[in-house]
Design an enzyme around this catalytic site. Sequence first.
Site, PDB file in Angstrom:
ATOM      1  CB  THR A  12      -0.946   0.044   1.224  1.00 38.20           C
ATOM      2  OG1 THR A  12      -0.182   0.318   2.411  1.00 38.20           O
ATOM      3  CG2 THR A  12      -1.719  -1.254   1.398  1.00 38.20           C
ATOM      4  N   GLY A  13       0.481   2.272  -0.674  1.00 31.74           N
ATOM      5  CA  GLY A  13       1.373   3.429  -0.806  1.00 31.74           C
ATOM      6  C   GLY A  13       2.572   3.114  -1.686  1.00 31.74           C
ATOM      7  CB  THR A  15       1.927   5.419  -6.129  1.00 34.21           C
ATOM      8  OG1 THR A  15       1.501   6.161  -4.977  1.00 34.21           O
ATOM      9  CG2 THR A  15       0.863   4.430  -6.536  1.00 34.21           C
ATOM     10  CB  SER A  16       4.891   8.091  -3.514  1.00 36.36           C
ATOM     11  OG  SER A  16       5.700   9.155  -3.080  1.00 36.36           O
ATOM     12  N   GLY A  17       7.824   7.166  -2.778  1.00 37.78           N
ATOM     13  CA  GLY A  17       8.724   7.093  -1.625  1.00 37.78           C
ATOM     14  C   GLY A  17       9.122   5.689  -1.201  1.00 37.78           C
ATOM     15  CB  ILE A  18       9.085   4.169   2.192  1.00 32.86           C
ATOM     16  CG1 ILE A  18      10.072   5.146   2.841  1.00 32.86           C
ATOM     17  CG2 ILE A  18       9.181   2.779   2.801  1.00 32.86           C
ATOM     18  CD1 ILE A  18       9.738   5.515   4.282  1.00 32.86           C
ATOM     19  N   GLY A  19       7.279   3.135  -0.209  1.00 30.20           N
ATOM     20  CA  GLY A  19       6.484   2.058  -0.811  1.00 30.20           C
ATOM     21  C   GLY A  19       6.957   1.747  -2.222  1.00 30.20           C
ATOM     22  CB  SER A 137       7.108   6.868  12.227  1.00 26.60           C
ATOM     23  OG  SER A 137       7.906   8.015  12.462  1.00 26.60           O
ATOM     24  CE1 TYR A 150       3.204   9.905  10.199  1.00 28.89           C
ATOM     25  CE2 TYR A 150       5.062  10.349  11.653  1.00 28.89           C
ATOM     26  CZ  TYR A 150       4.534   9.753  10.507  1.00 28.89           C
ATOM     27  OH  TYR A 150       5.366   9.015   9.687  1.00 28.89           O
TER      28      TYR A 150
HETATM   29  P1  NDP Z   1       5.055   9.453   0.394  1.00 26.81           P
HETATM   30  O1  NDP Z   1       4.229  10.658   0.632  1.00 26.81           O
HETATM   31  O2  NDP Z   1       6.174   9.493  -0.583  1.00 26.81           O
HETATM   32  O3  NDP Z   1       4.099   8.214   0.004  1.00 26.81           O
HETATM   33  C1  NDP Z   1       2.911   7.986   0.675  1.00 26.81           C
HETATM   34  C2  NDP Z   1       2.124   6.945  -0.099  1.00 26.81           C
HETATM   35  O4  NDP Z   1       0.913   6.661   0.590  1.00 26.81           O
HETATM   36  C3  NDP Z   1       1.738   7.380  -1.506  1.00 26.81           C
HETATM   37  O5  NDP Z   1       1.854   6.270  -2.372  1.00 26.81           O
HETATM   38  C4  NDP Z   1       0.284   7.780  -1.349  1.00 26.81           C
HETATM   39  O6  NDP Z   1      -0.378   7.712  -2.576  1.00 26.81           O
HETATM   40  C5  NDP Z   1      -0.172   6.733  -0.330  1.00 26.81           C
HETATM   41  N1  NDP Z   1      -1.380   7.079   0.406  1.00 26.81           N
HETATM   42  C6  NDP Z   1      -1.575   8.092   1.279  1.00 26.81           C
HETATM   43  N2  NDP Z   1      -2.827   8.082   1.725  1.00 26.81           N
HETATM   44  C7  NDP Z   1      -3.445   7.035   1.136  1.00 26.81           C
HETATM   45  C8  NDP Z   1      -4.760   6.514   1.176  1.00 26.81           C
HETATM   46  N3  NDP Z   1      -5.735   7.054   1.933  1.00 26.81           N
HETATM   47  N4  NDP Z   1      -5.055   5.430   0.428  1.00 26.81           N
HETATM   48  C9  NDP Z   1      -4.113   4.859  -0.348  1.00 26.81           C
HETATM   49  N5  NDP Z   1      -2.851   5.308  -0.433  1.00 26.81           N
HETATM   50  C10 NDP Z   1      -2.543   6.390   0.283  1.00 26.81           C
HETATM   51  O7  NDP Z   1       5.566   9.041   1.836  1.00 26.81           O
HETATM   52  P2  NDP Z   1       6.796   8.151   2.348  1.00 26.81           P
HETATM   53  O8  NDP Z   1       7.200   7.148   1.361  1.00 26.81           O
HETATM   54  O9  NDP Z   1       7.785   9.086   2.907  1.00 26.81           O
HETATM   55  O10 NDP Z   1       6.095   7.431   3.580  1.00 26.81           O
HETATM   56  C11 NDP Z   1       5.698   6.078   3.539  1.00 26.81           C
HETATM   57  C12 NDP Z   1       5.381   5.625   4.954  1.00 26.81           C
HETATM   58  O11 NDP Z   1       6.553   5.767   5.750  1.00 26.81           O
HETATM   59  C13 NDP Z   1       4.282   6.451   5.623  1.00 26.81           C
HETATM   60  O12 NDP Z   1       3.456   5.585   6.359  1.00 26.81           O
HETATM   61  C14 NDP Z   1       5.069   7.366   6.551  1.00 26.81           C
HETATM   62  O13 NDP Z   1       4.322   7.743   7.666  1.00 26.81           O
HETATM   63  C15 NDP Z   1       6.240   6.479   6.928  1.00 26.81           C
HETATM   64  N6  NDP Z   1       7.409   7.214   7.361  1.00 26.81           N
HETATM   65  C16 NDP Z   1       8.044   8.091   6.521  1.00 26.81           C
HETATM   66  C17 NDP Z   1       9.153   8.790   6.975  1.00 26.81           C
HETATM   67  C18 NDP Z   1       9.895   9.761   6.115  1.00 26.81           C
HETATM   68  O14 NDP Z   1      10.761  10.448   6.656  1.00 26.81           O
HETATM   69  N7  NDP Z   1       9.637   9.833   4.820  1.00 26.81           N
HETATM   70  C19 NDP Z   1       9.661   8.617   8.351  1.00 26.81           C
HETATM   71  C20 NDP Z   1       8.924   7.664   9.132  1.00 26.81           C
HETATM   72  C21 NDP Z   1       7.849   6.997   8.646  1.00 26.81           C
HETATM   73  P3  NDP Z   1      -1.548   8.768  -2.989  1.00 26.81           P
HETATM   74  O15 NDP Z   1      -1.115  10.107  -2.499  1.00 26.81           O
HETATM   75  O16 NDP Z   1      -1.673   8.655  -4.458  1.00 26.81           O
HETATM   76  O17 NDP Z   1      -2.735   8.259  -2.288  1.00 26.81           O
END
Ligand code: NDP
Length: 243
Positions: A12-13, A15-19, A137, A150
């Site tokens: 899940t998630g 499409t971006s970043g860590i996911g 986190s 958060y």
């Molecule tokens: P990004 O913002 O790069 O990615 C977040 C992802 O979550 C996107 O793919 C977004 O897609 C998806 N998303 C958000 N809301 C929903 C929803 N309601 N339904 C489906 N998809 C959803 O964030 P990161 O990669 O940085 O973060 C990933 C995880 O790591 C998060 O849980 C974050 O809390 C955690 N984290 C990140 C840290 C950091 O420093 N980056 C530090 C600690 C934890 P879309 O917007 O298209 O829905």
Amino acid sequence: MARLSGKTALVTGGTSGIGLATAKRFIEEGALVFITGRSPDSLAKALSGLGERAIGIRADITRQEELLSMVQTIEDRAGQLDILVMSAGISEHSLLVETTAEHFDKTFDTNAKAPMFVMKEALPLMPSGASVVLIGSIAGFIGTAGYGVYGASKAALRAYARTWTSELAERGIRVNVVSPGPIDTPMFDGASDAVKKALTNLIPLRRLGKPEEVAAAALFLASDESSFIAGSELCIDGGMAQV
Ligand code: NDP
């Protein structure tokens, strides 16, 4: 030999970043990977870089009907789910004195409620040997001003990993948490250089982490190499919350 060959994963998630980094790594290791996110554009962009072993499902996991349809698609296309990584999440700053019910509900709906129901609905698809990785986190256990809601939503994931381990170990399903510190992803796009520098100074390794470094931890916990690790938390934070 690829470590996830023959496995099906949902990120899940993804499409971006860590996911997204995790989906990429899992595909390199031989898995078929479903990724989800709300934005069709982000989904299309992510899929274009992932190749044919990636399948995109547009779903807002805070909406029950979209969550159910996401799980149904996985059942129809793959029949089972060996690995579940819950990376979808949001992070918004709000001091206690300015916190609204809307902020609370939005944060908890996405970060804590949705993972509970994704897990519940996906569980029937999980065979013995399945592995669940919750992206928590370090905010879940350190007290960063402005991140109380958060942090609490992420602490919930730590609690799930413990209770789900107790409930699911006899079915051969392991659940663990990966808790990143500051990682350079689009979540940081709005942060100024000054904020990034201040954060960096709090990290013993003196840099932000990379999404690929979190993906490596998710791979370890998703694979059989972590077969005796359950209910635990692995921090990927350059030492920030460890020393
Ligand atoms: P990004 O913002 O790069 O990615 C977040 C992802 O979550 C996107 O793919 C977004 O897609 C998806 N998303 C958000 N809301 C929903 C929803 N309601 N339904 C489906 N998809 C959803 O964030 P990161 O990669 O940085 O973060 C990933 C995880 O790591 C998060 O849980 C974050 O809390 C955690 N984290 C990140 C840290 C950091 O420093 N980056 C530090 C600690 C934890 P879309 O917007 O298209 O829905």
